[in-house]
Design a protein around this motif. Structure first.
Motif, PDB file in Angstrom:
ATOM      1  N   MET A 210       0.824  -1.211   0.000  1.00  0.00           N
ATOM      2  CA  MET A 210       0.000   0.000   0.000  1.00  0.00           C
ATOM      3  C   MET A 210       0.856   1.257   0.000  1.00  0.00           C
ATOM      4  O   MET A 210       0.366   2.345  -0.302  1.00  0.00           O
ATOM      5  N   LEU A 213       0.778   3.774  -2.840  1.00  0.00           N
ATOM      6  CA  LEU A 213      -0.257   4.802  -2.989  1.00  0.00           C
ATOM      7  C   LEU A 213       0.079   5.937  -2.020  1.00  0.00           C
ATOM      8  O   LEU A 213       0.133   5.712  -0.809  1.00  0.00           O
ATOM      9  N   PRO A 214       0.348   7.124  -2.555  1.00  0.00           N
ATOM     10  CA  PRO A 214       0.758   8.207  -1.661  1.00  0.00           C
ATOM     11  C   PRO A 214      -0.341   8.521  -0.649  1.00  0.00           C
ATOM     12  O   PRO A 214      -1.522   8.516  -0.982  1.00  0.00           O
ATOM     13  N   GLY A 215       0.056   8.762   0.595  1.00  0.00           N
ATOM     14  CA  GLY A 215      -0.912   9.176   1.597  1.00  0.00           C
ATOM     15  C   GLY A 215      -1.344  10.608   1.358  1.00  0.00           C
ATOM     16  O   GLY A 215      -0.837  11.293   0.464  1.00  0.00           O
TER      17      GLY A 215
ATOM     18  N   ALA B 483      -8.434   7.808  -3.163  1.00  0.00           N
ATOM     19  CA  ALA B 483      -6.982   7.922  -3.391  1.00  0.00           C
ATOM     20  C   ALA B 483      -6.442   9.243  -2.853  1.00  0.00           C
ATOM     21  O   ALA B 483      -5.355   9.284  -2.267  1.00  0.00           O
ATOM     22  N   GLY B 486      -5.691   8.784   0.520  1.00  0.00           N
ATOM     23  CA  GLY B 486      -4.695   7.767   0.829  1.00  0.00           C
ATOM     24  C   GLY B 486      -5.229   6.339   0.888  1.00  0.00           C
ATOM     25  O   GLY B 486      -4.567   5.445   1.411  1.00  0.00           O
ATOM     26  N   TYR B 487      -6.411   6.095   0.328  1.00  0.00           N
ATOM     27  CA  TYR B 487      -6.976   4.736   0.364  1.00  0.00           C
ATOM     28  C   TYR B 487      -7.066   4.160  -1.050  1.00  0.00           C
ATOM     29  O   TYR B 487      -7.495   4.854  -1.976  1.00  0.00           O
ATOM     30  N   GLY B 488      -6.694   2.908  -1.188  1.00  0.00           N
ATOM     31  CA  GLY B 488      -6.670   2.296  -2.510  1.00  0.00           C
ATOM     32  C   GLY B 488      -7.390   0.965  -2.529  1.00  0.00           C
ATOM     33  O   GLY B 488      -7.576   0.329  -1.485  1.00  0.00           O
TER      34      GLY B 488
END
Ligand SMILES: Cc1cc2nc3c(=O)[nH]c(=O)nc-3n(C[C@H](O)[C@H](O)[C@H](O)COP(=O)(O)OP(=O)(O)OC[C@H]3O[C@@H](n4cnc5c(N)ncnc54)[C@H](O)[C@@H]3O)c2cc1C
Ligand SMILES: Cc1cc2nc3c(=O)[nH]c(=O)nc-3n(C[C@H](O)[C@H](O)[C@H](O)COP(=O)(O)OP(=O)(O)OC[C@H]3O[C@@H](n4cnc5c(N)ncnc54)[C@H](O)[C@@H]3O)c2cc1C
Lengths: 547, 547
Positions: A210, A213-215, B483, B486-488
């Motif tokens: 994870m 995916l940039p925070g 996204a 920060g969630y994917g």
């Protein structure tokens, strides 16, 4: 022991002349600061576990000066690791990353390819970057040892455990990428890692899982240590036991603290092990054995007292079974052939239920004895296992390195299913070949469920050339015989990497061709740890570097 | 619904003219037998779950005829899969492997690239190759469904469980390589696989893990299903959610049968979920919650009765909360906002201890109610969960597909840590955007420990173009908003693969560049599942195929 070194120093890597090398080193010093680049041109000192060299293999089984680096470089940041990798590409100088370099028994800090530049990540990159008390995770840099992580957690006061191998001076990250093992329920280190940051051989930086995916607002991803995968292929595995990247950060899961009870069970007869293992299997599968327990041969009870072999036996040959047992008789374990070290976890009622089943099952082996920590003296090894199995780093396991003068060890580590019949085949050949080559056999089975890591340590005297020659011969024969029966090693010393990689040759070396294809794509110049895990980049392939 | 198809059929893949295609198909029929090659030139029929098409996405959210294959080929052996792959390389025809093709909600059996040839592995390669009752493992071919594996195990009489997703018609292998989830303690399917056989895009065959070491006299390696790694890099992960290989055999761990007790807990208020999740986290971390439990919104209690939405509400807009709750009041769950479905495992005393803690912890949420299977009628969904959570495949979950006429669904599946604060961010945006685009929101949290898969299913009418347009818009907005926070997503439908892959863009798309590098090395002709997981081979990159 340290012998004077012959020839011009430092030793150079293949295809690099001294002028180019000197120019390259000058440039590296320029960019990293000259205090962070050291030539390997002084006498080699083996030191001991806590003061180990990063110039060569402290447990050298070939000549001490054989597996050596040309220089060591100490990056202070991920950017500096990238800079080093770009530098290596520019000058075609092979580099070999280590985290702590305490990979003793498997090559120590030495590079696989003579003359490589060691990237010693551990000295300056040693921060615990985060401890998440809620979700029980952490992020570490390469230089964080088990001792350091343990202490950092103690400081927070959080009720969290780490999982540690038998000795605590290794790198949490380095051990994990080499797929090492510990002994709590989190003993499979690689299975309990979560998220990596990796410098690729091109110098590019990638985050896996994870973390890709940039925070929000450039922060780290909030799920980086929660979920092991990104979207798309799961790439983490290819950075374990390989030479595809340099891991600069890694997430690890921590275990919530729990009550625990360790115990040992002794078994009288050498041939009991098949029955013992067949008893272990269902207990492990049904999670009644809560951790990765060890089944050890009784000779280790003698060795782990820290007393030398000569204390027990004067001959040069392996200690005869009767002699071992006559000593064991007067020790806490009593006269026996095997000792099982286990731990149960959880609240008292749970532990009691589990222990009842465990006692009842092992009682089926005639003459077995169940022993609790309070039944043995304070200095007995069982107390060290209590700590290891509850995540407290230790050094006690080093004590069997007093067995011989100048003692070093070499680990033979095949995998078998947790079945008596498989265990028997491997144990028989190991016992026979240790005897043939004149070594005491000190096997331990580390049982992780459906499989066991059988760890046999050859103890040898580094000053005895003949012993070293025999240690190598013994390893080579064990590897070959085990492979012929279908058993392979999970990990190995540098000099056996090629042989072992070749045994995984199904389909005319199909897996190696796949590994080489990936290697060539990621590392076209072949600069990163050439030969590690038997994977040679194109430029070195077929030129006689394989052992 | 099936609309007549326009244009010449079958639809061709890019860069292939009809003559070449026909010549290629003739050659393929020649080598595999013409009964094993089918052109996709007939009307498209959506069927239903148990009679699903392999020509297109039965749950089409774009036009039915958009995501279609040119042909389907049915290999009968690994050698035939290799032959097909070599054929694809010869004619540069993209192929797309499916196992069962029941990937509904994520694209069904459709290829990512229009006109690809579907390799339907499931029809002829469906043997359970081995069941090891001692070590609790099996080896399956792609066509083995959960139902089939379950029955095969029942036949042996062995006390072993499988782990099944909510519906049992999928492929054990196909679901696993797509990293699907189930609900027993073995619910993380990829974590519980052990050993693969893979046809690479070159047509080469490789075995991973211990399978790479040949067993004695050419037998399979005895540790192939016992230990997940070979010596050297762990490559299995790169064959999950990717287009790097076609998996033709896979080992899976089976769970030793155990006693179990399922239950449900209802919670009264919508805003309770944060507290619920913060209660779940320590229970999950401490293994008091034994499996992957689900926390479901109460609307699903209505939907899973199998009654259509119109039974509960006449409006075209989402069912208002009051209406949902007024119905729930008269159902076994009672008036509530959330329902938690859990299961504990082990002997009675263990279960009792765990249940005591669970009841006590969740009782902290005012108004929560604990319900056992005996408290609800025979047809209640809880009984289906009893079966799912003890490894018995089911179809019950399909019942909510009666919600609308021509009902299909599209899954939005982001990952969050098991923390109320993270759950809140995702749940808020999902709820808001479902409302904005006019959809009922049916979220389920599947909690696997440190992380949760939040699964929100958009239910849409396949005959309603506007609804389909809105479903896509809703997905695209949810993906982008999540996204940004920060969630994917862990997995997605074909048409969102590019968008989601791009959100994993840390370091200027570093992970994608790594994936592309591996892709180009393994599949230089770009024939295997181009675009899957957002990974396009060189030949298709930057040509407008990305969505
Ligand atoms: C008495 C004794 C007992 C032992 N018991 C155990 C045991 O119970 N379990 C066990 O697992 N081991 C055991 N070992 C072996 C070894 O000491 C440990 O595994 C130790 O953790 C490895 O050394 P390290 O952590 O310093 O790793 P390193 O030496 O730093 O790393 C190991 C290897 O991984 C690679 N590597 C390291 N860092 C990176 C990186 N950042 N990126 C890419 N590659 C990298 C390198 O090739 C390196 O050679 C034992 C050793 C001794 C002497
Ligand atoms: C009502 C309902 C409930 C559901 N619940 C769940 C659930 O609880 N958990 C869950 O995980 N899913 C769930 N799903 C989604 C889906 O139905 C399952 O994941 C199903 O198992 C996937 O289809 P399959 O097994 O036939 O896999 P396939 O469609 O055969 O494979 C899935 C994808 O993997 C790739 N693939 C397949 N085989 C191979 C191969 N041999 N080599 C390389 N790549 C391959 C292909 O790209 C393929 O598109 C649900 C669906 C519905 C309709």
């Amino acid at each position: 022991p340290s012998v004077p070194r012959a020839g011009e120093l430092p030793v150079l890597p293949p295809d690099v002349d001294r002028d180019t090398f000197n120019k390259a080193i000058a440039e590296l010093k320029e960019s990293l600061g000259k205090e962070h680049v050291e030539l390997n041109d002084k006498p080699l000192v083996d030191g001991w576990y806590m003061e180990h060299p990063n110039t060569h293999d402290a447990f050298h089984v070939v000549e001490q000066s054989e597996l050596v680096s040309s220089a060591t470089v100490y990056p202070g940041s991920t950017e500096e690791v990238q800079a080093i990798v770009r530098w290596a590409n520019k000058f075609l100088i092979p580099v070999f990353p280590i985290s702590m370099g305490r990979n003793l028994g498997y090559g120590g800090a030495a590079p696989r390819l003579r003359g490589s530049v060691i990237i010693d990540l551990g000295r300056r990159m040693k921060k615990v970057l985060k401890i998440d008390g809620q979700n029980a995770t952490c992020i570490v840099e390469p230089g964080v040892t088990y001792f350091a992580l343990y202490e950092e957690i103690q400081k927070t006061g959080l009720p969290l455990w780490i999982d540690t191998p038998d000795v605590g001076g290794g790198s949490v990250l380095g051990n994990c990428v080499d797929r090492g093992v510990g002994y709590t329920p989190y003993g499979d280190h690689f299975a309990n890692h979560c998220g990596m940051e990796v410098v690729l051989p091109s110098g590019e930086l990638v985050r896996t899982g994870m973390g890709a995916l940039p925070g929000k607002n450039g922060a780290d991803n909030p799920s980086w240590q929660a979920f092991q995968h990104a979207y798309g292929p799961s790439v983490d595995g290819i950075f374990s036991q390989s030479n595809f990247g340099i891991v600069t950060k890694m997430g690890m899961w921590l275990m919530p603290e729990t009550e625990h009870q360790s115990y040992m069970i002794t078994f009288p007869k050498e041939e009991d092990f098949e029955q013992i293992i067949d008893i272990i299997r269902p207990l492990a599968l049904n999670r009644i054995l809560g951790n990765i327990p060890q089944l050890r041969s009784v000779i280790q009870e003698l060795a782990v007292t820290g007393k030398p072999k000569s204390h027990f036996y004067q001959g040069k040959d392996p200690v005869p079974e009767e002699v071992i047992r006559s000593h064991a008789k007067n020790m806490p374990c009593g006269d026996c052939a095997w000792v099982f070290y286990g731990t149960v976890y959880g609240p008292e009622e749970t532990r009691k239920m589990q222990l009842d089943v465990i006692r009842q099952e092992f009682a089926k082996v005639p003459g077995s004895k169940f022993i609790l920590p309070q039944d043995v003296p304070e200095d007995h090894y069982l107390h060290a296992r209590v700590r290891i199995c509850s995540g407290v780093p230790e050094l006690r396991e080093l004590d069997w390195l007093n067995w011989k003068p100048n003692c070093a060890h070499l680990a033979f580590s095949p995998i078998t299913p947790t079945k008596g019949e498989d265990a028997k085949i491997v144990h028989e050949l190991v016992t026979r070949l240790h005897k043939k080559w004149g070594f005491d056999s000190l096997p331990t089975w580390c049982v992780s469920g459906r499989e066991m890591h059988y760890i046999a340590e050859i103890l040898f005297d580094r000053a005895d050339e003949d012993e070293k020659r025999r240690a190598i011969a013994c390893m080579r024969e064990m590897i070959a015989e085990a492979a012929a029966q279908g058993y392979g090693e999970y990990r190995t010393h540098l000099i056996f990497m090629d042989q072992i990689a070749r045994t995984y040759g199904w389909g005319d070396q199909a897996l190696m061709r796949l590994n080489e294809t990936i290697k060539d794509a990621l590392d076209p110049n072949g600069i990163l740890a050439p030969g590690r895990a038997g994977i040679w980049p194109k430029r070195f392939r077929g030129r006689g570097f394989q052992l």
